[in-house]
Each structure stands twice: as structure tokens, then as C-alpha cells.
Design an enzyme around this catalytic site. Structure first.
Site, PDB file in Angstrom:
ATOM      1  N   CYS A   1       4.718   1.102   5.997  1.00 33.26           N
ATOM      2  CA  CYS A   1       5.544   1.387   7.161  1.00 33.26           C
ATOM      3  C   CYS A   1       5.104   0.705   8.454  1.00 33.26           C
ATOM      4  O   CYS A   1       5.922   0.042   9.100  1.00 33.26           O
ATOM      5  CB  CYS A   1       5.618   2.893   7.372  1.00 33.26           C
TER       6      CYS A   1
ATOM      7  N   LYS B   1      10.021   8.413  14.396  1.00 31.38           N
ATOM      8  CA  LYS B   1       8.709   7.862  14.053  1.00 31.38           C
ATOM      9  C   LYS B   1       8.435   6.529  14.742  1.00 31.38           C
ATOM     10  O   LYS B   1       9.276   5.624  14.741  1.00 31.38           O
ATOM     11  CB  LYS B   1       8.635   7.699  12.532  1.00 31.38           C
TER      12      LYS B   1
ATOM     13  N   HIS C   1       4.526   5.251  14.877  1.00 31.69           N
ATOM     14  CA  HIS C   1       3.441   4.895  13.966  1.00 31.69           C
ATOM     15  C   HIS C   1       2.911   3.483  14.195  1.00 31.69           C
ATOM     16  O   HIS C   1       2.634   2.740  13.266  1.00 31.69           O
ATOM     17  CB  HIS C   1       3.881   5.051  12.501  1.00 31.69           C
TER      18      HIS C   1
ATOM     19  N   HIS D   1       9.590  10.645   3.286  1.00 26.90           N
ATOM     20  CA  HIS D   1       8.157  10.469   3.070  1.00 26.90           C
ATOM     21  C   HIS D   1       7.544  11.765   2.538  1.00 26.90           C
ATOM     22  O   HIS D   1       7.966  12.857   2.882  1.00 26.90           O
ATOM     23  CB  HIS D   1       7.514  10.090   4.409  1.00 26.90           C
TER      24      HIS D   1
ATOM     25  N   ASN E   1      10.108   0.256   3.500  1.00 23.06           N
ATOM     26  CA  ASN E   1       9.390  -0.356   2.359  1.00 23.06           C
ATOM     27  C   ASN E   1       9.983   0.235   1.081  1.00 23.06           C
ATOM     28  O   ASN E   1      10.846   1.117   1.130  1.00 23.06           O
ATOM     29  CB  ASN E   1       7.876  -0.097   2.417  1.00 23.06           C
TER      30      ASN E   1
ATOM     31  N   LYS F   1       5.922   1.026  -3.379  1.00 23.52           N
ATOM     32  CA  LYS F   1       5.243   1.030  -2.086  1.00 23.52           C
ATOM     33  C   LYS F   1       3.814   0.516  -2.222  1.00 23.52           C
ATOM     34  O   LYS F   1       3.065   0.961  -3.088  1.00 23.52           O
ATOM     35  CB  LYS F   1       5.242   2.451  -1.521  1.00 23.52           C
TER      36      LYS F   1
END
Length: 666
Positions: free
Chosen positions: A91, A147, A149, A235, A298, A313
Site C-alpha cells: 500500500c 487512509k 499511510h 484490509h 495492490n 500481495k
């Protein structure tokens, strides 16, 4: 002190400092000209990212268990890409690529960013132009809902944390994590957003993001906007509304792979979110002025959710990077289209700039796909690249390049390559490198040139790459010029001798010694090479070290444990070991053997990171990289001047010897 790595901004970098300012001036000039054209309003862009969405998890991509009618409808009314890629298999680097239009390696973000207990201090540097810098001059307001991140710092005021979205110029940042995301949290109160009040009882996070998105659209209906609706779902750890879980558990096939009732329930909430956004655009009269994109950051973590693609992933096989991409823009994107153009996350920002009336030129790694979206042309692209120099799960560092219908995957440790014909073999089941030798050679050359261009790996520790010799210790004289430091200081020191060109440590109880030289590194581009001698082949701590040390309480050393054939690193600051948050290196266990006559172990410093190379007798192999900028910034000359070239030994029985230590700088 910053751990952001900004190497590799060569040739097409144009990312920070003077170049970034020049780009901003050029964009502002173009924007002024675009605004001067009467009757033209740039289109809005709404980018919806679904976290960890697999290739085969939407109905419009073939799934018959999950229910995604609103996204499927967008695909029917718009277009669906069959060769869309995430810029990375994880990610954070994909998100960095999204907001910069550049390959992740150029941004310094090549792995997912860990929590604040990590030794690193990675973040997306505000010196790199991002969405607000590029689109702001064209009159766009920019928003992030969800998000981010792109920082490892989760303490202090949100808007003062390094790499936070406000520092990049986003006008509105809503429901973005204040603490590390960890294993997901989908019902209020949210553990990673403790200060966010609920808008309704029993609030579900995906619904909250939908409500915030609808409100954002209404607030900014009168001017162009770029909105990233960045979902935390789907997730792990998976969590969904109980009534939706019950619905999917009652469906036929619920207990058969790849069907996952909880994930399906989460995905239904995301689908409903997308539907609410599409409905709001229509109700506000903005649908015809808005490009709506829906995709994943992803591939899915569940390999069977990516079939027939290989992997998932973390992999650079197709299952880790090929993702769904749906584009909807009534009146501009033709209905029911399916397009095989290879596209990537790096294309989003240059596409937005192109649609705004600007010229992306060569300021980005990505290219505008506006002609493909509007049906007015094609994209002239030769290659796409990926570099993932890290470990995750079963995955080792590797890189890949796609050119036409061929894709080459290269393993970074030993250079081994695989070639696949994606047109005939999208599942990458058959390596055809032996049948296409010239093609393999050409793609390997392209990939290696790209790896060098982005500067993601330091050069191997050869004299050619590091020509200035600063230390050459053959251990052929008394070691009086070396400080012998027991760790901890009160521990057993064993017996230290020098004879026959070898430094020897002998003991019958636990002994850990650091041998610190008198020489500090002359730059932050250093290669330190240890020639190990013989190992004890006894006890439980048959280990040697190489790196830099200030004293027994402060050092950064790479270790090799001979009994376990294990490599790793130790960062000690003020007497405490700091290795929390480091990427797992267990995949290397049993694969490194430094007992041969020509074996060597190297510590290669570059700024705030250090890379391990090993030569087991056949040449240098990349092993791993340790980022320590959050705890030890060796790019700072004042800090580096306190450290010295060092080696070390740890054992509890027998004798371990060292044959020599050299240090060179670039």
C-alpha cells in the site's frame, strides 16, 4: 532528523528543491493560460481506492459470490481496464506513486510504512511535488478522506508530523489515521482515530467515509476538485456488519474457497459507498463533469482471490500488482468499453493534469491516459517497472519489467531472471526465458538500468564503486590500536589474541565483544568488508559482526550467526536494542554460508540506511537493507563523526577468528 531517502532523483527526477519550484512555476504559467480560455472548467476527479482488493473480487471482473452491483454498473456505463497495475505490491509505495506520479523508488517509499516503534523515520517528503502542487495552480481544491499511510510518525500534532497530508498542501484531510493502522478497525470508536466522534450510533467506518465524501462533493460543487476516497477496507483483520455477514454465510458456496463471507460483506459496504458517491455526483449535477475511478492499491493477500493470476500481495507476479480499474465519466468515457492498455497508479496525476489543461511532459514517470479514457487516442508506452527490495511473508526482494506482452521478473539477491508471455500465459506458469534469449537479455538490461536510475540499491562493495581506502586491517600486528568493548561493559571479555594474520576470541562462557577502530567514516557512502576466519562450530552463539560503533552502548552492526546460517542487524542506542518494526529476514535463514575460504560480509552505508551484501565465493549478493533514520541518522556529519569502523564477535564456547576488515568510501 529525517529518514526520508531522496536518492535516485536523476534524469527524470525533477522532484524537489529548485526542480520542484521550477515545476510549480511552469504549472502556474500553464494554469493561467488554461483559465484564460473562456467557458472551460477542468473536470473533477474522484479516486476511490479499495485496500487489498484482489483481481477477481468484483462482479465485473468475474466474481459470482461477492455482490458489487454499483461498481459493476459503473463498469457497464463506463470502461473496465484489463491491464491496470498498482505501482507496487503493497500500500504505502502505491499511495506515494498516486500522489506524485512517480515510481515509488523515486519517492523513497518502497515498502509499507511501519509504526512509530520502528527504527526508521520514513515519510513522503514535502519537497516532492504532489497532487495539490500540481493541480492547485489550475484552481483545484484537494481532499483526502481516509487512509494516508505515508509517514511512520504517529505522535504529536497531526499537522506537524513529517510527511502528513497537510504538509503536502491538501486542503481537507478527513478521517485519516492518527495512530498506526495495524490490523484494521471498522466500528466506532476507532482505535487508530481516537479523537474522531461518531456521526451515528454503531457507525461503520466505510459508511462514515461515504458520508464525508458526499458532504465534500456538496461543499466544493462550484469549483474543480480532486478527491481521494481512501478506504481502509477490505484490509485485515476482516470485520463487517453482522447482518451482511449472515447474508453471505447463508449463500450457496459460502464455505468453499475462494468465497469469504466476511470479506464479501465488507466489499458490499464499499460498493454501497461508491454508489452513494455516484448518486451524489448525479444529484449535484456533477456527474458529467467528474471522472470517477475505482481501483485497488495492490493485489489481494489471498492468492485464490487473484486467480488465474499468480501470487498476491507482496509479489511482483501479476496477482500482486494487476488490479481492477473502473473509469466512469458520462458523456466522455464510452459505455461498456473494455481496454487492454497497460496503465499504472503513476498515471493518475499526469492524467489529471492533462485533463486540467496542463502538459505533463516528462516531469512524471507516469503518462496521461486521457486519450484512452475519452477514446481520442492511444498511450505510447514501452515499459512499466516495479522494484520491491524487501521481505514480506514468503517473498524475497525482486523487481520486474513489462514490455509489450512480455514480463521479466528478476530476483535481486542472485540476479536470477524469469520471462513470461502474458498474452499467452497471464498466470505466469511457464518461464520462457530459454526460448527468448534475446528478449530476456534486452528486458534484463532495461530493468537493471531502471534500478540504477532510481537508485534504490547502493552499489556493491567493490573498490571500483568505493575507491577511497580508509581502513585496511589484516590483523597481522598487536590489536592495541583497537578498542575492545565488552557488551554489556560488565560482561566476560574472553581471551583475545592476534597471530598469523588473524584476530581470535576464545572463551567457554558467553562473550560479546565489539572491536572499534580509530577511524571515523569520511562520508555517508561507505563499504565495510569483513573477511571472517574460522567459526567455533560449537555452543549457541557462533556470530560475527561488521559495521559502525560509537561505544558498547551505541552501534549499528550487521551480524552473521554461523550455527543458524542467519543474518540480521543490531542497532543499539544508549544501551537498548532497537529492532522493533524491522522487516522480517527469516526467509534468509539457512541460505547464507560464510565458512568458505573466499567468503566475505559487507556493510554498505548510504545516508540513513545500510545494506548487507554477502560473497559466498561467487560474487556479491544483495541481502537486506536496514533503515535507521528514526534512531540513528548517519547522514548527519556530526553524528557520523562519533562512530568508528568496527567488527565484532559473540560466542559461548570455542574460538572464532577474523581475517581482516577494510573500509572504503565513494
Amino acid at each position: 532528523m529525517s529518514g526520508t531517502i531522496q536518492q535516485g532523483f536523476s534524469r527524470r527526477g525533477l522532484l524537489g528543491g529548485v526542480a520542484g519550484a521550477a515545476l510549480s512555476v511552469a504549472l502556474a504559467t500553464e494554469a493561467g493560460a488554461a483559465r484564460s480560455r473562456p467557458g472551460r472548467r477542468p473536470p473533477n476527479i474522484v479516486f476511490v481506492s479499495i485496500d487489498d482488493l484482489g483481481w477477481d473480487e468484483l462482479g465485473c471482473y468475474g466474481n459470482t459470490f461477492n455482490e458489487t452491483p454499483r461498481i459493476d454498473r459503473l463498469a457497464t456505463e463506463g470502461m473496465r481496464f484489463t491491464n491496470a497495475y498498482a505501482a507496487a505490491p503493497l500500500c504505502s509505495p502505491t499511495r506515494a506513486a498516486l500522489v506524485t506520479g512517480r515510481y515509488p523508488a523515486r519517492t523513497g517509499i518502497t515498502d509499507f510504512l511501519r509504526g512509530e516503534n520502528a527504527a526508521g523515520d520514513k515519510h513522503l517528503s514535502p519537497d516532492i511535488p504532489t497532487v495539490p502542487d500540481v493541480l492547485g495552480p489550475y484552481g483545484y481544491t484537494t481532499g483526502l478522506i481516509g487512509k494516508w499511510h505515508l509517514t511512520e510518525t504517529y505522535s504529536g500534532r497531526y499537522d506537524r508530523r513529517p510527511g502528513n497530508p497537510y504538509a503536502h498542501g491538501f486542503d481537507e484531510v478527513i478521517a485519516s489515521e492518527q495512530r498506526y493502522i495495524a490490523d484494521g478497525d471498522y466500528f466506532h470508536p476507532y482505535s487508530f482515530m481516537p479523537q474522531l466522534p461518531a456521526r451515528e450510533p454503531g457507525e461503520y467506518l466505510t459508511d462514515r467515509l461515504a458520508a464525508e465524501a458526499v458532504d465534500y462533493l456538496a461543499r466544493h460543487r462550484d469549483r474543480p476538485f480532486f478527491l481521494h476516497v481512501s478506504n481502509y477496507a477490505v484490509h485485515t483483520a476482516l470485520a463487517a456488519k453482522p447482518e451482511l455477514i449472515a447474508k453471505y454465510r447463508a449463500k450457496p458456496g459460502a464455505d468453499e474457497a475462494p468465497n469469504r463471507p466476511v470479506l464479501a460483506a465488507m466489499l458490499q459496504s464499499v460498493d454501497e459507498q461508491v454508489g452513494r458517491i455516484a448518486d451524489a455526483l448525479a444529484d449535484l449535477g456533477l456527474a458529467g463533469d467528474t471522472l470517477l475511478l475505482v481501483t485497488s492499491d495492490n493485489g489481494g493477500p489471498y492468492r485464490d482471490a487473484n486467480r488465474p493470476l499468480r501470487g498476491g500481495k507482496g509479489d511482483l507476479y501479476e496477482g500482486g500488482i494487476r488490479v481492477p480499474l473502473v473509469a466512469h465519466w458520462p458523456g466522455r468515457v464510452g459505455a461498456g468499453r473494455r481496454d487492454a492498455t497497460p496503465t499504472s497508479t503513476i498515471d493518475v496525476l499526469p492524467t489529471a493534469l492533462d485533463l486540467a489543461g496542463g502538459d505533463p511532459g516528462d516531469a512524471f514517470d507516469g503518462t496521461s491516459i486521457a486519450p484512452v479514457l475519452t477514446g481520442t487516442g492511444a498511450v505510447d508506452r514501452d515499459t512499466l517497472f516495479w522494484v520491491y527490495p524487501h521481505f514480506i511473508g514468503r517473498t524475497h526482494p525482486h523487481a520486474a519489467v513489462r514490455s509489450g506482452r512480455f514480463k521479466l521478473v528478476q530476483h535481486l539477491r542472485d540476479g536470477r531472471t524469469e520471462l513470461y508471455h502474458l498474452g499467452r500465459d497471464p498466470g505466469e506458469t511457464t518461464d520462457v526465458s530459454g526460448h527468448h534469449v534475446a528478449k530476456t537479455r534486452r528486458l534484463r538490461a532495461l530493468l537493471e538500468a531502471h534500478i540504477a536510475d532510481v537508485g534504490v540499491l547502493p552499489a556493491p562493495p567493490t573498490p571500483e564503486n568505493y575507491p577511497t581506502l580508509e581502513l585496511d586491517e589484516p590483523f597481522d600486528t598487536d590489536p592495541a590500536r583497537w578498542s575492545v568493548l565488552p557488551v554489556p561493559a560488565s560482561s566476560h571479555a574472553g581471551e583475545v589474541t592476534v597471530a598469523g594474520g588473524r584476530l581470535a576470541v576464545t572463551t567457554d562462557e558467553m562473550t560479546h565483544l565489539v572491536f572499534r577502530s580509530e577511524i571515523a567514516p569520511g562520508s555517508d557512502a561507505v563499504a565495510i568488508v569483513l573477511d571472517p576466519g574460522t567459526f567455533a562450530e560449537a555452543g549457541t552463539q557462533d556470530t560475527v559482526f561488521v559495521g559502525l560503533a560509537k561505544d558498547a552502548d551505541d552501534y549499528l552492526l550487521f551480524r552473521y550467526h554461523n550455527g543458524l546460517r542467519r543474518v540480521g542487524w543490531d542497532l543499539r542506542v544508549n544501551g537498548g536494542l532497537i529492532t522493533a518494526g524491522a522487516e522480517p529476514l527469516d526467509n534468509l535463514d539457512g541460505t547464507v554460508n560464510l565458512t568458505g575460504p573466499d567468503a566475505r560480509y559487507a556493510f554498505v552505508l548510504r545516508g540513513t540506511s545500510a545494506t548487507a551484501y554477502a560473497d559466498q565465493g561467487d560474487g556479491w549478493e544483495f541481502l537486506f537493507t536496514a533503515d535507521t533514520g528514526g534512531a540513528l541518522d548517519l547522514s548527519d556529519p556530526a553524528v557520523r563523526s562519533q562512530y568508528r569502523y568496527a567488527a565484532g564477535v559473540r560466542l559461548d564456547d570455542g574460538t572464532v577468528t577474523l581475517d581482516g576488515l577494510t573500509a572504503r568510501t565513494a
